[in-house]
Design an enzyme around this catalytic site. Structure first.
Site, PDB file in Angstrom:
ATOM      1  N   MET A 186       0.820  -1.211   0.000  1.00  0.00           N
ATOM      2  CA  MET A 186       0.000   0.000   0.000  1.00  0.00           C
ATOM      3  C   MET A 186       0.856   1.265   0.000  1.00  0.00           C
ATOM      4  O   MET A 186       0.643   2.167  -0.823  1.00  0.00           O
ATOM      5  CB  MET A 186      -0.938   0.029   1.210  1.00  0.00           C
ATOM      6  CG  MET A 186      -1.782   1.297   1.267  1.00  0.00           C
ATOM      7  SD  MET A 186      -2.927   1.383   2.657  1.00  0.00           S
ATOM      8  CE  MET A 186      -1.789   1.618   4.029  1.00  0.00           C
ATOM      9  N   SER A 246       7.264   2.135  12.334  1.00  0.00           N
ATOM     10  CA  SER A 246       5.891   1.980  12.826  1.00  0.00           C
ATOM     11  C   SER A 246       5.780   2.549  14.232  1.00  0.00           C
ATOM     12  O   SER A 246       6.706   2.432  15.040  1.00  0.00           O
ATOM     13  CB  SER A 246       5.499   0.501  12.827  1.00  0.00           C
ATOM     14  OG  SER A 246       4.322   0.289  13.585  1.00  0.00           O
ATOM     15  N   SER A 247       4.624   3.109  14.546  1.00  0.00           N
ATOM     16  CA  SER A 247       4.417   3.659  15.893  1.00  0.00           C
ATOM     17  C   SER A 247       4.298   2.571  16.948  1.00  0.00           C
ATOM     18  O   SER A 247       4.256   2.878  18.149  1.00  0.00           O
ATOM     19  CB  SER A 247       3.168   4.549  15.915  1.00  0.00           C
ATOM     20  OG  SER A 247       2.017   3.819  15.542  1.00  0.00           O
ATOM     21  N   CYS A 248       4.278   1.295  16.547  1.00  0.00           N
ATOM     22  CA  CYS A 248       4.293   0.216  17.542  1.00  0.00           C
ATOM     23  C   CYS A 248       5.637   0.156  18.264  1.00  0.00           C
ATOM     24  O   CYS A 248       5.782  -0.560  19.262  1.00  0.00           O
ATOM     25  CB  CYS A 248       3.974  -1.123  16.891  1.00  0.00           C
ATOM     26  SG  CYS A 248       5.273  -1.750  15.813  1.00  0.00           S
ATOM     27  N   TYR A 273       7.245  -7.687  16.020  1.00  0.00           N
ATOM     28  CA  TYR A 273       7.296  -6.720  14.919  1.00  0.00           C
ATOM     29  C   TYR A 273       7.951  -5.427  15.384  1.00  0.00           C
ATOM     30  O   TYR A 273       8.807  -4.850  14.691  1.00  0.00           O
ATOM     31  CB  TYR A 273       5.881  -6.460  14.423  1.00  0.00           C
ATOM     32  CG  TYR A 273       5.779  -5.489  13.272  1.00  0.00           C
ATOM     33  CD1 TYR A 273       6.105  -5.868  11.972  1.00  0.00           C
ATOM     34  CD2 TYR A 273       5.335  -4.185  13.475  1.00  0.00           C
ATOM     35  CE1 TYR A 273       5.998  -4.982  10.907  1.00  0.00           C
ATOM     36  CE2 TYR A 273       5.222  -3.288  12.418  1.00  0.00           C
ATOM     37  CZ  TYR A 273       5.554  -3.696  11.148  1.00  0.00           C
ATOM     38  OH  TYR A 273       5.452  -2.811  10.095  1.00  0.00           O
ATOM     39  N   LYS A 281      11.484  -3.475  14.120  1.00  0.00           N
ATOM     40  CA  LYS A 281      11.519  -2.089  13.657  1.00  0.00           C
ATOM     41  C   LYS A 281      12.542  -1.263  14.453  1.00  0.00           C
ATOM     42  O   LYS A 281      13.236  -0.404  13.889  1.00  0.00           O
ATOM     43  CB  LYS A 281      10.130  -1.465  13.759  1.00  0.00           C
ATOM     44  CG  LYS A 281       9.134  -2.038  12.766  1.00  0.00           C
ATOM     45  CD  LYS A 281       9.587  -1.797  11.336  1.00  0.00           C
ATOM     46  CE  LYS A 281       8.602  -2.282  10.305  1.00  0.00           C
ATOM     47  NZ  LYS A 281       9.071  -2.066   8.918  1.00  0.00           N
ATOM     48  N   CYS A 334       2.054   7.326  11.725  1.00  0.00           N
ATOM     49  CA  CYS A 334       0.927   6.877  12.518  1.00  0.00           C
ATOM     50  C   CYS A 334       0.189   5.801  11.728  1.00  0.00           C
ATOM     51  O   CYS A 334       0.657   5.353  10.677  1.00  0.00           O
ATOM     52  CB  CYS A 334       0.004   8.057  12.837  1.00  0.00           C
ATOM     53  SG  CYS A 334      -0.815   8.774  11.382  1.00  0.00           S
ATOM     54  N   HIS A 366      -7.207  -3.529   8.525  1.00  0.00           N
ATOM     55  CA  HIS A 366      -7.162  -2.689   9.725  1.00  0.00           C
ATOM     56  C   HIS A 366      -8.458  -1.885   9.815  1.00  0.00           C
ATOM     57  O   HIS A 366      -9.383  -2.092   9.031  1.00  0.00           O
ATOM     58  CB  HIS A 366      -5.919  -1.811   9.691  1.00  0.00           C
ATOM     59  CG  HIS A 366      -4.645  -2.594   9.783  1.00  0.00           C
ATOM     60  ND1 HIS A 366      -4.245  -3.231  10.939  1.00  0.00           N
ATOM     61  CD2 HIS A 366      -3.688  -2.881   8.866  1.00  0.00           C
ATOM     62  CE1 HIS A 366      -3.094  -3.857  10.729  1.00  0.00           C
ATOM     63  NE2 HIS A 366      -2.742  -3.660   9.475  1.00  0.00           N
TER      64      HIS A 366
END
Length: 308
Positions: A14, A106-108, A135, A139, A164, A179
């Site tokens: 994406m 990623s914000s994770c 994950y 990152k 985000c 999601h």
């Protein structure tokens, strides 16, 4: 004058496809190999590919991604595959003499209990969310590897964007893999087609989430290529504002043209109450997202209608 050559990993995902269709993309020549053309888990192949093509920049957007259920069911794969991919791309870039790499994270990466809005200096300051810890660790590893190489070789610059939550064209709408926003689009569209009078929302719908249209991230990435030396080494990319789950459902219903009612199932889990990134560095850099929520949903819904 020849165009700068940019390698984008994950160019068929994406984010990658939104970058490649952005109007500014025509200013560059892109390499966007498929996974069949280049297995990023194989270091020797990645090394050979980057050495052969010698791109001026690398945009690293590839990785194994999935929702909470997939992360919980396959934590080994999410950790190992993403560590391998990040390691291979960054080390191969260093070995091939590519000096500029934009790493999309990623914000994770942020601690689960960190205060909102999430500022970049909070990374590694607390326990990660257990459901996607593997994950997140991968990152963090990629970010740190780029920083460590820069310490040893200041001419190597690996800069990291922390977006985000995202949605947009080329998203996944299958309920098993989607999601929040694409899932809502699919659910409300089906309700309209089937003439359903109600749609269910898990929980009370008051949890807040920050979702940015993927085309806006693409704009930030290409702005980053234009001003690579001036931008921060580590920076959130977001809206600086959020909406409740209820507001996302209402916005989707308005775009789709469905006027039924929403029913809340209070027995279902709702997750974190809020996850909002700080955009102070982003504002100082001089960039803001341009798409409103309804504009982004409308473009995404148009893509959905053409893909179902």
């Amino acid at each position: 004058m020849s165009k700068l050559l940019i390698l984008i990993t994950g160019g068929r995902g994406m984010v990658g496809r939104n970058i490649l269709e952005h109007p500014k993309a025509k200013l560059y020549s892109f390499l966007a190999p498929t996974s069949a053309e280049l297995d990023l888990r194989d270091f020797s192949k990645v090394q050979e590919y980057i050495s052969t093509h010698s791109p001026s920049y690398i945009i690293h957007a590839a990785g194994r991604v999935g929702g909470i259920q997939a992360n919980m069911a396959h934590p080994v794969d999410f950790l190992v595959e993403n560590v391998d991919i990040g390691r291979n791309v960054i080390l191969a870039a260093r070995n091939a003499g590519v000096k500029k790499l934009l790493n999309l994270s990623s914000s994770c990466m942020y601690p689960r209990n960190a205060p909102n809005p999430l500022s970049e200096d909070l990374i590694l300051k607390g326990e990660l969310e257990p459901t996607n810890e593997g994950y997140a660790l991968a990152k963090i590893f990629a970010m740190r590897l780029g920083q460590y190489i820069h310490q040893e070789d200041p001419s190597f610059r690996c800069k990291t964007f922390i977006p985000c939550n995202l949605y947009g064209r080329f998203d996944k709408f299958d309920p098993k893999h989607s999601h929040l926003i694409p899932a809502i689009i699919h659910k409300v569209h089906q309700a309209k087609v089937d003439k359903q009078q109600a749609v269910e929302i898990w929980g009370d719908g008051n949890a807040r989430r920050e979702f940015m249209y993927a085309g806006d991230l693409a704009d930030a990435v290409l702005r980053g290529i234009e001003s690579f030396d001036e931008m921060p080494d580590l920076m959130n990319i977001g809206l600086g504002s959020d909406f409740s789950i209820n507001e996302y459902y209402r916005a989707v219903a308005k775009v789709i043209g469905w006027d039924g009612e929403f029913i809340h199932d209070l027995s279902k889990p709702v997750g974190m109450k809020q996850k909002l990134v700080s955009i102070d560095r982003q504002k100082n850099w001089g960039w803001t997202a341009s798409s409103t929520l309804e504009e982004g949903i409308a473009k995404t819904y148009d893509f959905y209608l053409k893909s179902v």
